[in-house]
Motif scaffolding. Structure first.
Motif, mmCIF file in Angstrom:
data_model
loop_
_atom_site.group_PDB
_atom_site.id
_atom_site.type_symbol
_atom_site.label_atom_id
_atom_site.label_comp_id
_atom_site.label_asym_id
_atom_site.label_seq_id
_atom_site.Cartn_x
_atom_site.Cartn_y
_atom_site.Cartn_z
ATOM 1 N N ASP A 111 0.827 -1.205 0.000
ATOM 2 C CA ASP A 111 0.000 0.000 0.000
ATOM 3 C C ASP A 111 0.866 1.262 0.000
ATOM 4 O O ASP A 111 2.079 1.211 0.198
ATOM 5 C CB ASP A 111 -0.935 -0.002 1.209
ATOM 6 C CG ASP A 111 -1.913 -1.166 1.185
ATOM 7 O OD1 ASP A 111 -2.301 -1.580 0.081
ATOM 8 O OD2 ASP A 111 -2.282 -1.653 2.270
ATOM 9 N N TRP A 112 0.211 2.393 -0.195
ATOM 10 C CA TRP A 112 0.906 3.682 -0.238
ATOM 11 C C TRP A 112 0.400 4.607 0.869
ATOM 12 O O TRP A 112 -0.799 4.644 1.156
ATOM 13 C CB TRP A 112 0.688 4.364 -1.586
ATOM 14 C CG TRP A 112 1.659 3.934 -2.641
ATOM 15 C CD1 TRP A 112 1.622 2.784 -3.366
ATOM 16 C CD2 TRP A 112 2.810 4.665 -3.089
ATOM 17 N NE1 TRP A 112 2.680 2.745 -4.249
ATOM 18 C CE2 TRP A 112 3.422 3.885 -4.110
ATOM 19 C CE3 TRP A 112 3.377 5.890 -2.746
ATOM 20 C CZ2 TRP A 112 4.571 4.293 -4.780
ATOM 21 C CZ3 TRP A 112 4.522 6.310 -3.420
ATOM 22 C CH2 TRP A 112 5.112 5.508 -4.418
ATOM 23 N N LEU A 113 1.329 5.349 1.450
ATOM 24 C CA LEU A 113 1.007 6.375 2.440
ATOM 25 C C LEU A 113 1.275 7.741 1.822
ATOM 26 O O LEU A 113 2.348 7.967 1.248
ATOM 27 C CB LEU A 113 1.863 6.197 3.689
ATOM 28 C CG LEU A 113 1.654 7.216 4.817
ATOM 29 C CD1 LEU A 113 0.289 7.010 5.474
ATOM 30 C CD2 LEU A 113 2.764 7.118 5.864
ATOM 31 N N PHE A 114 0.323 8.654 1.946
ATOM 32 C CA PHE A 114 0.470 10.014 1.449
ATOM 33 C C PHE A 114 0.416 10.972 2.645
ATOM 34 O O PHE A 114 -0.661 11.338 3.102
ATOM 35 C CB PHE A 114 -0.634 10.344 0.442
ATOM 36 C CG PHE A 114 -0.407 9.733 -0.917
ATOM 37 C CD1 PHE A 114 0.079 10.502 -1.963
ATOM 38 C CD2 PHE A 114 -0.658 8.392 -1.141
ATOM 39 C CE1 PHE A 114 0.308 9.951 -3.210
ATOM 40 C CE2 PHE A 114 -0.436 7.821 -2.384
ATOM 41 C CZ PHE A 114 0.048 8.605 -3.423
ATOM 42 N N ARG A 167 7.133 3.256 -0.607
ATOM 43 C CA ARG A 167 5.701 3.461 -0.808
ATOM 44 C C ARG A 167 5.167 4.543 0.131
ATOM 45 O O ARG A 167 4.067 4.419 0.705
ATOM 46 C CB ARG A 167 4.937 2.148 -0.638
ATOM 47 C CG ARG A 167 5.415 1.058 -1.600
ATOM 48 C CD ARG A 167 4.308 0.509 -2.425
ATOM 49 N NE ARG A 167 4.792 -0.219 -3.584
ATOM 50 C CZ ARG A 167 4.001 -0.806 -4.475
ATOM 51 N NH1 ARG A 167 2.691 -0.758 -4.323
ATOM 52 N NH2 ARG A 167 4.489 -1.412 -5.525
ATOM 53 N N VAL A 168 5.983 5.574 0.297
ATOM 54 C CA VAL A 168 5.606 6.758 1.064
ATOM 55 C C VAL A 168 5.803 7.955 0.146
ATOM 56 O O VAL A 168 6.935 8.248 -0.275
ATOM 57 C CB VAL A 168 6.457 6.928 2.335
ATOM 58 C CG1 VAL A 168 6.085 8.223 3.060
ATOM 59 C CG2 VAL A 168 6.285 5.732 3.264
ATOM 60 N N ALA A 169 4.725 8.644 -0.191
ATOM 61 C CA ALA A 169 4.820 9.810 -1.056
ATOM 62 C C ALA A 169 5.605 10.916 -0.352
ATOM 63 O O ALA A 169 5.748 10.908 0.873
ATOM 64 C CB ALA A 169 3.421 10.300 -1.437
ATOM 65 N N PRO A 170 6.127 11.883 -1.103
ATOM 66 C CA PRO A 170 6.863 12.982 -0.465
ATOM 67 C C PRO A 170 6.007 13.718 0.561
ATOM 68 O O PRO A 170 4.793 13.882 0.371
ATOM 69 C CB PRO A 170 7.216 13.899 -1.645
ATOM 70 C CG PRO A 170 7.221 13.005 -2.835
ATOM 71 C CD PRO A 170 6.149 11.982 -2.571
ATOM 72 N N LEU A 171 6.625 14.142 1.654
ATOM 73 C CA LEU A 171 5.925 14.958 2.647
ATOM 74 C C LEU A 171 5.391 16.210 1.959
ATOM 75 O O LEU A 171 6.142 16.927 1.302
ATOM 76 C CB LEU A 171 6.867 15.352 3.783
ATOM 77 C CG LEU A 171 7.420 14.208 4.629
ATOM 78 C CD1 LEU A 171 8.531 14.724 5.535
ATOM 79 C CD2 LEU A 171 6.324 13.557 5.451
ATOM 80 N N HIS A 188 -3.373 13.363 -5.438
ATOM 81 C CA HIS A 188 -2.337 12.423 -5.857
ATOM 82 C C HIS A 188 -2.665 11.017 -5.348
ATOM 83 O O HIS A 188 -2.490 10.028 -6.069
ATOM 84 C CB HIS A 188 -0.978 12.865 -5.314
ATOM 85 C CG HIS A 188 -0.543 14.211 -5.796
ATOM 86 N ND1 HIS A 188 0.472 14.924 -5.209
ATOM 87 C CD2 HIS A 188 -0.997 14.980 -6.813
ATOM 88 C CE1 HIS A 188 0.625 16.071 -5.839
ATOM 89 N NE2 HIS A 188 -0.253 16.129 -6.811
ATOM 90 N N ALA A 189 -3.119 10.924 -4.103
ATOM 91 C CA ALA A 189 -3.476 9.621 -3.539
ATOM 92 C C ALA A 189 -4.622 8.988 -4.318
ATOM 93 O O ALA A 189 -4.616 7.780 -4.594
ATOM 94 C CB ALA A 189 -3.856 9.773 -2.069
ATOM 95 N N VAL A 190 -5.611 9.804 -4.672
ATOM 96 C CA VAL A 190 -6.751 9.288 -5.437
ATOM 97 C C VAL A 190 -6.289 8.814 -6.807
ATOM 98 O O VAL A 190 -6.700 7.743 -7.280
ATOM 99 C CB VAL A 190 -7.836 10.369 -5.578
ATOM 100 C CG1 VAL A 190 -8.978 9.869 -6.460
ATOM 101 C CG2 VAL A 190 -8.369 10.775 -4.211
ATOM 102 N N ALA A 226 -4.433 3.328 -1.012
ATOM 103 C CA ALA A 226 -3.722 4.547 -0.621
ATOM 104 C C ALA A 226 -4.381 5.138 0.620
ATOM 105 O O ALA A 226 -5.608 5.206 0.693
ATOM 106 C CB ALA A 226 -3.728 5.566 -1.760
ATOM 107 N N LEU A 227 -3.559 5.540 1.578
ATOM 108 C CA LEU A 227 -4.057 6.217 2.775
ATOM 109 C C LEU A 227 -3.463 7.624 2.792
ATOM 110 O O LEU A 227 -2.243 7.789 2.829
ATOM 111 C CB LEU A 227 -3.674 5.455 4.042
ATOM 112 C CG LEU A 227 -4.382 5.880 5.338
ATOM 113 C CD1 LEU A 227 -4.372 4.726 6.342
ATOM 114 C CD2 LEU A 227 -3.746 7.106 5.983
ATOM 115 N N ALA A 228 -4.332 8.620 2.741
ATOM 116 C CA ALA A 228 -3.904 10.014 2.671
ATOM 117 C C ALA A 228 -4.206 10.727 3.979
ATOM 118 O O ALA A 228 -5.337 10.660 4.479
ATOM 119 C CB ALA A 228 -4.600 10.735 1.512
#
Length: 377
Positions: A102-105, A142-146, A156-158, A173-175
Protein backbone atom coordinates in the motif's frame (compact mmCIF):
# COMPACT_ATOMS: atom_id res chain seq x y z
CA UNK A 1 -40.40 39.59 -12.58
CA UNK A 2 -40.00 37.10 -9.75
CA UNK A 3 -41.26 33.52 -9.65
CA UNK A 4 -44.08 34.63 -7.38
CA UNK A 5 -45.26 37.14 -10.01
CA UNK A 6 -45.43 34.58 -12.84
CA UNK A 7 -48.84 33.37 -14.05
CA UNK A 8 -49.87 30.32 -12.09
CA UNK A 9 -47.46 31.14 -9.28
CA UNK A 10 -49.95 29.91 -6.71
CA UNK A 11 -49.43 26.35 -7.92
CA UNK A 12 -45.64 26.67 -8.12
CA UNK A 13 -43.87 24.19 -5.89
CA UNK A 14 -40.05 24.17 -5.65
CA UNK A 15 -39.83 20.38 -5.57
CA UNK A 16 -37.61 18.01 -7.54
CA UNK A 17 -39.01 16.28 -10.64
CA UNK A 18 -40.85 13.03 -9.92
CA UNK A 19 -37.94 10.96 -11.24
CA UNK A 20 -35.55 12.36 -8.63
CA UNK A 21 -34.28 9.94 -6.04
CA UNK A 22 -31.18 9.77 -3.82
CA UNK A 23 -28.10 8.30 -5.47
CA UNK A 24 -27.12 6.78 -2.14
CA UNK A 25 -28.94 6.09 1.11
CA UNK A 26 -27.30 8.59 3.48
CA UNK A 27 -28.06 6.74 6.72
CA UNK A 28 -25.25 4.12 6.52
CA UNK A 29 -22.75 6.85 5.60
CA UNK A 30 -23.33 8.98 8.69
CA UNK A 31 -20.67 8.89 11.43
CA UNK A 32 -21.45 7.94 15.00
CA UNK A 33 -22.65 10.82 17.17
CA UNK A 34 -19.63 10.37 19.46
CA UNK A 35 -16.01 9.45 18.60
CA UNK A 36 -15.50 5.69 18.57
CA UNK A 37 -13.41 4.39 21.49
CA UNK A 38 -11.81 1.09 22.44
CA UNK A 39 -9.80 1.86 25.57
CA UNK A 40 -11.88 1.46 28.69
CA UNK A 41 -14.39 -0.78 26.91
CA UNK A 42 -14.79 -4.51 26.35
CA UNK A 43 -13.68 -4.00 22.74
CA UNK A 44 -10.07 -4.24 23.93
CA UNK A 45 -10.59 -7.99 24.36
CA UNK A 46 -10.78 -8.32 20.58
CA UNK A 47 -7.21 -7.08 20.08
CA UNK A 48 -4.16 -9.31 20.00
CA UNK A 49 -1.85 -8.50 22.94
CA UNK A 50 1.10 -8.35 20.53
CA UNK A 51 -0.59 -5.57 18.53
CA UNK A 52 -1.42 -3.58 21.67
CA UNK A 53 2.16 -3.84 22.92
CA UNK A 54 3.52 -2.84 19.53
CA UNK A 55 1.22 0.17 19.43
CA UNK A 56 2.50 1.18 22.85
CA UNK A 57 6.17 0.80 21.89
CA UNK A 58 5.65 2.82 18.72
CA UNK A 59 3.86 5.58 20.64
CA UNK A 60 6.74 5.87 23.11
CA UNK A 61 9.25 5.86 20.28
CA UNK A 62 7.22 8.45 18.41
CA UNK A 63 7.00 10.78 21.40
CA UNK A 64 10.78 10.64 21.79
CA UNK A 65 11.23 11.21 18.07
CA UNK A 66 9.11 14.36 18.23
CA UNK A 67 11.05 15.67 21.23
CA UNK A 68 14.41 14.99 19.60
CA UNK A 69 13.44 16.58 16.29
CA UNK A 70 12.16 19.66 18.13
CA UNK A 71 15.48 19.90 19.98
CA UNK A 72 17.34 19.69 16.65
CA UNK A 73 15.59 22.84 15.48
CA UNK A 74 16.91 24.71 18.53
CA UNK A 75 20.40 23.45 17.71
CA UNK A 76 20.18 24.70 14.13
CA UNK A 77 20.20 21.22 12.64
CA UNK A 78 16.65 21.52 11.32
CA UNK A 79 15.17 24.60 9.68
CA UNK A 80 11.70 23.81 10.98
CA UNK A 81 9.82 20.94 12.59
CA UNK A 82 6.02 20.52 12.79
CA UNK A 83 5.68 18.34 15.87
CA UNK A 84 2.97 15.69 16.14
CA UNK A 85 3.26 15.40 19.93
CA UNK A 86 -0.16 14.40 21.22
CA UNK A 87 -1.13 12.98 17.83
CA UNK A 88 1.12 9.91 17.93
CA UNK A 89 -1.81 7.48 18.00
CA UNK A 90 -3.01 8.74 14.61
CA UNK A 91 0.49 8.61 13.14
CA UNK A 92 1.32 5.11 14.32
CA UNK A 93 -2.09 3.64 13.52
CA UNK A 94 -1.96 5.02 9.97
CA UNK A 95 1.36 3.29 9.35
CA UNK A 96 0.41 -0.04 10.93
CA UNK A 97 -2.98 -0.28 9.21
CA UNK A 98 -1.34 -0.62 5.78
CA UNK A 99 0.19 -3.59 4.02
CA UNK A 100 3.66 -3.32 2.49
CA UNK A 101 2.18 -2.97 -1.00
CA UNK A 102 0.00 0.00 0.00
CA UNK A 103 0.91 3.68 -0.24
CA UNK A 104 1.01 6.38 2.44
CA UNK A 105 0.47 10.01 1.45
CA UNK A 106 1.61 12.18 4.39
CA UNK A 107 1.41 15.89 5.09
CA UNK A 108 4.33 17.90 6.45
CA UNK A 109 3.35 16.98 10.04
CA UNK A 110 3.36 13.25 9.38
CA UNK A 111 7.07 12.45 9.54
CA UNK A 112 6.32 10.09 12.42
CA UNK A 113 3.87 8.09 10.30
CA UNK A 114 6.57 7.69 7.65
CA UNK A 115 9.10 6.56 10.28
CA UNK A 116 6.61 4.12 11.81
CA UNK A 117 6.15 2.67 8.33
CA UNK A 118 9.88 1.94 8.19
CA UNK A 119 11.42 5.07 6.70
CA UNK A 120 14.88 6.04 7.96
CA UNK A 121 14.34 8.75 10.64
CA UNK A 122 17.07 10.94 9.12
CA UNK A 123 15.63 10.63 5.63
CA UNK A 124 12.23 11.64 6.97
CA UNK A 125 13.78 14.89 8.24
CA UNK A 126 15.88 15.69 5.18
CA UNK A 127 13.25 17.93 3.59
CA UNK A 128 12.86 19.90 6.84
CA UNK A 129 16.62 20.22 7.00
CA UNK A 130 16.68 21.83 3.57
CA UNK A 131 19.08 19.30 2.04
CA UNK A 132 16.92 17.58 -0.57
CA UNK A 133 13.53 17.91 -2.18
CA UNK A 134 12.23 14.76 -0.46
CA UNK A 135 15.13 12.88 1.11
CA UNK A 136 14.01 9.36 0.24
CA UNK A 137 12.83 7.23 -2.66
CA UNK A 138 9.01 7.24 -2.56
CA UNK A 139 8.76 4.12 -4.71
CA UNK A 140 11.07 2.12 -2.46
CA UNK A 141 9.14 2.87 0.71
CA UNK A 142 5.70 3.46 -0.81
CA UNK A 143 5.61 6.76 1.06
CA UNK A 144 4.82 9.81 -1.06
CA UNK A 145 6.86 12.98 -0.47
CA UNK A 146 5.93 14.96 2.65
CA UNK A 147 3.46 17.56 1.38
CA UNK A 148 4.02 21.11 2.61
CA UNK A 149 1.18 22.72 0.58
CA UNK A 150 -2.11 21.93 2.27
CA UNK A 151 -4.08 18.97 0.90
CA UNK A 152 -2.28 18.75 -2.46
CA UNK A 153 -1.34 15.15 -1.66
CA UNK A 154 -4.99 14.08 -1.56
CA UNK A 155 -5.68 14.18 -5.34
CA UNK A 156 -2.34 12.42 -5.86
CA UNK A 157 -3.48 9.62 -3.54
CA UNK A 158 -6.75 9.29 -5.44
CA UNK A 159 -4.94 9.20 -8.77
CA UNK A 160 -2.56 6.48 -7.62
CA UNK A 161 -5.35 4.41 -6.08
CA UNK A 162 -7.53 4.75 -9.18
CA UNK A 163 -4.64 3.81 -11.47
CA UNK A 164 -3.81 0.79 -9.30
CA UNK A 165 -7.37 -0.46 -9.53
CA UNK A 166 -7.41 -0.01 -13.33
CA UNK A 167 -4.20 -2.04 -13.54
CA UNK A 168 -5.59 -4.74 -11.27
CA UNK A 169 -3.05 -4.06 -8.50
CA UNK A 170 -4.20 -4.88 -4.98
CA UNK A 171 -3.16 -1.50 -3.57
CA UNK A 172 -4.81 0.95 -1.16
CA UNK A 173 -3.72 4.55 -0.62
CA UNK A 174 -4.06 6.22 2.78
CA UNK A 175 -3.90 10.01 2.67
CA UNK A 176 -3.35 12.08 5.81
CA UNK A 177 -4.44 15.69 6.22
CA UNK A 178 -5.11 18.16 9.03
CA UNK A 179 -8.38 19.89 9.80
CA UNK A 180 -7.08 23.03 8.09
CA UNK A 181 -6.57 21.07 4.89
CA UNK A 182 -10.28 20.28 4.70
CA UNK A 183 -10.86 23.95 3.83
CA UNK A 184 -8.81 23.60 0.64
CA UNK A 185 -10.22 22.98 -2.81
CA UNK A 186 -7.93 19.97 -3.20
CA UNK A 187 -9.86 18.27 -0.39
CA UNK A 188 -13.14 18.64 -2.27
CA UNK A 189 -11.68 17.55 -5.58
CA UNK A 190 -10.02 14.50 -4.08
CA UNK A 191 -13.09 13.26 -2.22
CA UNK A 192 -15.37 13.91 -5.17
CA UNK A 193 -13.18 12.02 -7.63
CA UNK A 194 -12.56 9.21 -5.14
CA UNK A 195 -16.26 8.64 -4.55
CA UNK A 196 -17.28 8.85 -8.21
CA UNK A 197 -14.48 6.46 -9.22
CA UNK A 198 -14.89 4.29 -6.10
CA UNK A 199 -11.14 4.51 -5.73
CA UNK A 200 -9.45 2.35 -3.04
CA UNK A 201 -8.34 5.26 -0.87
CA UNK A 202 -8.76 6.19 2.80
CA UNK A 203 -8.70 9.81 3.96
CA UNK A 204 -7.52 10.38 7.53
CA UNK A 205 -8.25 13.86 8.89
CA UNK A 206 -6.33 14.59 12.07
CA UNK A 207 -8.54 17.19 13.71
CA UNK A 208 -6.04 18.68 16.15
CA UNK A 209 -8.13 21.74 16.89
CA UNK A 210 -6.28 24.42 14.95
CA UNK A 211 -5.15 25.37 11.47
CA UNK A 212 -2.09 27.18 12.86
CA UNK A 213 -4.02 29.74 14.98
CA UNK A 214 -7.48 29.31 13.43
CA UNK A 215 -9.80 27.10 15.53
CA UNK A 216 -12.07 24.55 13.88
CA UNK A 217 -15.19 26.59 14.63
CA UNK A 218 -13.93 29.30 12.26
CA UNK A 219 -13.25 26.78 9.50
CA UNK A 220 -16.52 24.87 9.25
CA UNK A 221 -20.10 24.85 10.52
CA UNK A 222 -20.50 21.11 9.86
CA UNK A 223 -21.52 18.85 12.78
CA UNK A 224 -18.15 17.16 12.36
CA UNK A 225 -15.58 16.84 9.61
CA UNK A 226 -16.64 13.21 9.25
CA UNK A 227 -20.10 14.41 8.20
CA UNK A 228 -18.57 15.91 5.07
CA UNK A 229 -18.21 12.39 3.71
CA UNK A 230 -21.97 12.02 3.24
CA UNK A 231 -22.07 14.83 0.67
CA UNK A 232 -19.63 12.91 -1.49
CA UNK A 233 -21.32 9.54 -1.10
CA UNK A 234 -18.78 7.78 1.10
CA UNK A 235 -18.88 6.64 4.74
CA UNK A 236 -17.68 9.00 7.44
CA UNK A 237 -16.13 7.62 10.62
CA UNK A 238 -15.50 9.59 13.80
CA UNK A 239 -12.89 8.21 16.18
CA UNK A 240 -11.04 9.27 19.32
CA UNK A 241 -7.66 10.15 17.82
CA UNK A 242 -5.85 9.56 21.13
CA UNK A 243 -7.15 6.01 21.43
CA UNK A 244 -4.53 4.07 19.45
CA UNK A 245 -6.42 0.75 19.18
CA UNK A 246 -9.59 2.56 18.11
CA UNK A 247 -7.80 4.50 15.36
CA UNK A 248 -6.06 1.33 14.21
CA UNK A 249 -9.34 -0.59 14.07
CA UNK A 250 -11.24 2.11 12.19
CA UNK A 251 -8.44 2.62 9.66
CA UNK A 252 -7.93 -1.13 9.21
CA UNK A 253 -11.63 -1.58 8.50
CA UNK A 254 -11.57 1.30 6.00
CA UNK A 255 -8.49 -0.12 4.28
CA UNK A 256 -10.08 -3.57 4.07
CA UNK A 257 -13.27 -2.05 2.66
CA UNK A 258 -11.32 -0.17 0.01
CA UNK A 259 -9.30 -3.27 -0.89
CA UNK A 260 -12.38 -5.39 -1.55
CA UNK A 261 -13.86 -2.75 -3.86
CA UNK A 262 -16.06 -0.85 -1.41
CA UNK A 263 -14.62 2.55 -2.27
CA UNK A 264 -13.24 5.38 -0.15
CA UNK A 265 -13.83 6.28 3.49
CA UNK A 266 -13.31 9.57 5.33
CA UNK A 267 -12.06 9.13 8.89
CA UNK A 268 -11.92 12.04 11.32
CA UNK A 269 -9.66 11.44 14.31
CA UNK A 270 -10.30 13.93 17.09
CA UNK A 271 -6.95 14.71 18.69
CA UNK A 272 -4.90 17.71 19.82
CA UNK A 273 -1.62 19.36 18.91
CA UNK A 274 0.18 19.74 22.24
CA UNK A 275 3.18 21.61 20.83
CA UNK A 276 3.07 24.77 18.76
CA UNK A 277 2.30 24.59 15.05
CA UNK A 278 6.06 24.66 14.38
CA UNK A 279 9.08 26.00 16.23
CA UNK A 280 8.30 29.37 14.57
CA UNK A 281 4.84 29.59 16.16
CA UNK A 282 3.80 31.14 19.49
CA UNK A 283 0.78 29.05 20.48
CA UNK A 284 0.16 31.09 23.65
CA UNK A 285 -1.31 33.84 21.48
CA UNK A 286 -4.37 31.81 20.55
CA UNK A 287 -4.91 29.16 23.27
CA UNK A 288 -4.59 28.91 27.03
CA UNK A 289 -2.54 26.64 29.25
CA UNK A 290 -5.70 25.15 30.76
CA UNK A 291 -6.84 23.83 27.39
CA UNK A 292 -3.49 22.24 26.70
CA UNK A 293 -3.34 20.70 30.17
CA UNK A 294 -6.80 19.18 29.75
CA UNK A 295 -5.60 17.39 26.65
CA UNK A 296 -2.42 16.23 28.41
CA UNK A 297 -4.74 14.30 30.70
CA UNK A 298 -6.05 12.53 27.59
CA UNK A 299 -2.55 11.67 26.41
CA UNK A 300 -2.45 8.66 24.01
CA UNK A 301 0.57 7.07 25.72
CA UNK A 302 -0.87 7.38 29.21
CA UNK A 303 -4.24 6.01 28.06
CA UNK A 304 -2.75 2.93 26.44
CA UNK A 305 -0.18 2.34 29.18
CA UNK A 306 -2.90 2.43 31.84
CA UNK A 307 -5.09 -0.02 29.89
CA UNK A 308 -2.27 -2.48 29.26
CA UNK A 309 -1.05 -2.31 32.85
CA UNK A 310 -4.54 -2.88 34.24
CA UNK A 311 -4.97 -5.92 32.00
CA UNK A 312 -1.59 -7.40 32.90
CA UNK A 313 -0.26 -6.95 29.35
CA UNK A 314 2.49 -4.50 30.32
CA UNK A 315 4.75 -4.42 33.38
CA UNK A 316 7.51 -2.13 34.60
CA UNK A 317 10.07 -4.06 32.59
CA UNK A 318 8.05 -3.55 29.41
CA UNK A 319 7.76 0.18 30.08
CA UNK A 320 11.50 0.38 30.69
CA UNK A 321 12.36 -1.50 27.49
CA UNK A 322 10.13 0.75 25.42
CA UNK A 323 11.80 3.83 26.91
CA UNK A 324 15.29 2.46 26.34
CA UNK A 325 14.51 1.61 22.72
CA UNK A 326 13.23 5.14 22.19
CA UNK A 327 16.38 6.63 23.75
CA UNK A 328 18.59 4.50 21.52
CA UNK A 329 16.71 5.76 18.47
CA UNK A 330 17.05 9.37 19.64
CA UNK A 331 20.79 9.01 20.29
CA UNK A 332 21.38 7.63 16.80
CA UNK A 333 19.26 10.39 15.31
CA UNK A 334 21.26 13.06 17.16
CA UNK A 335 24.57 11.56 16.09
CA UNK A 336 23.63 11.37 12.43
CA UNK A 337 21.94 14.76 12.30
CA UNK A 338 24.91 16.46 13.95
CA UNK A 339 27.16 15.32 11.11
CA UNK A 340 27.29 17.78 8.23
CA UNK A 341 25.83 16.15 5.15
CA UNK A 342 27.87 16.38 1.94
CA UNK A 343 25.91 18.75 -0.27
CA UNK A 344 26.18 19.22 -4.01
CA UNK A 345 24.33 22.34 -5.26
CA UNK A 346 23.85 20.62 -8.62
CA UNK A 347 21.45 18.20 -6.93
CA UNK A 348 18.89 21.00 -7.16
CA UNK A 349 18.32 19.95 -10.75
CA UNK A 350 18.57 16.18 -10.34
CA UNK A 351 15.01 15.24 -9.35
CA UNK A 352 12.71 17.89 -10.80
CA UNK A 353 11.78 16.14 -14.05
CA UNK A 354 12.60 12.71 -15.42
CA UNK A 355 14.13 14.55 -18.38
CA UNK A 356 15.41 18.06 -17.77
CA UNK A 357 13.76 20.90 -19.64
CA UNK A 358 15.78 23.35 -21.72
CA UNK A 359 15.30 25.98 -19.02
CA UNK A 360 16.60 23.68 -16.30
CA UNK A 361 19.62 22.76 -18.42
CA UNK A 362 20.35 26.44 -18.91
CA UNK A 363 20.05 27.14 -15.19
CA UNK A 364 22.23 24.17 -14.32
CA UNK A 365 24.92 25.32 -16.74
CA UNK A 366 24.83 28.81 -15.26
CA UNK A 367 25.21 27.48 -11.71
CA UNK A 368 28.02 25.15 -12.75
CA UNK A 369 29.89 28.08 -14.31
CA UNK A 370 29.48 30.14 -11.12
CA UNK A 371 30.72 27.26 -8.94
CA UNK A 372 33.71 26.70 -11.21
CA UNK A 373 34.53 30.40 -11.07
CA UNK A 374 34.38 30.39 -7.25
CA UNK A 375 36.64 27.33 -7.20
CA UNK A 376 39.21 29.01 -9.41
CA UNK A 377 39.14 32.10 -7.19
Amino acid sequence: MTVQELPGAASYRPTPPPAWKPRTDPAPLLPDPEPYRVLGTDAVDGFAPELLRRLYAELVRGRRYNAQATALTKQGRLAVYPSSTGQEACEVAAALALEDRDWLFPSYRDTLAAVARGLDPVQALTLLRGDWHTGYDPREHRVAPLSTPLATQLPHAVGLAHAARLKGDDVVALAMVGDGGTSEGDFHEALNFAAVWQAPVVFLVQNNGFAISVPLAKQTAAPSLAHKAVGYGMPGRLVDGNDAPAVHQVLSEAVARARRGGGPTLVEAVTYRIDAHTNADDATRYRGDGEVEAWRNHDPIRLLEHELTERGLLDEDGVRRAGEDAETMAARLRERMNADAPLDPMDLFAHVYAEQTAQLREQAAQLRAELDAEGDA
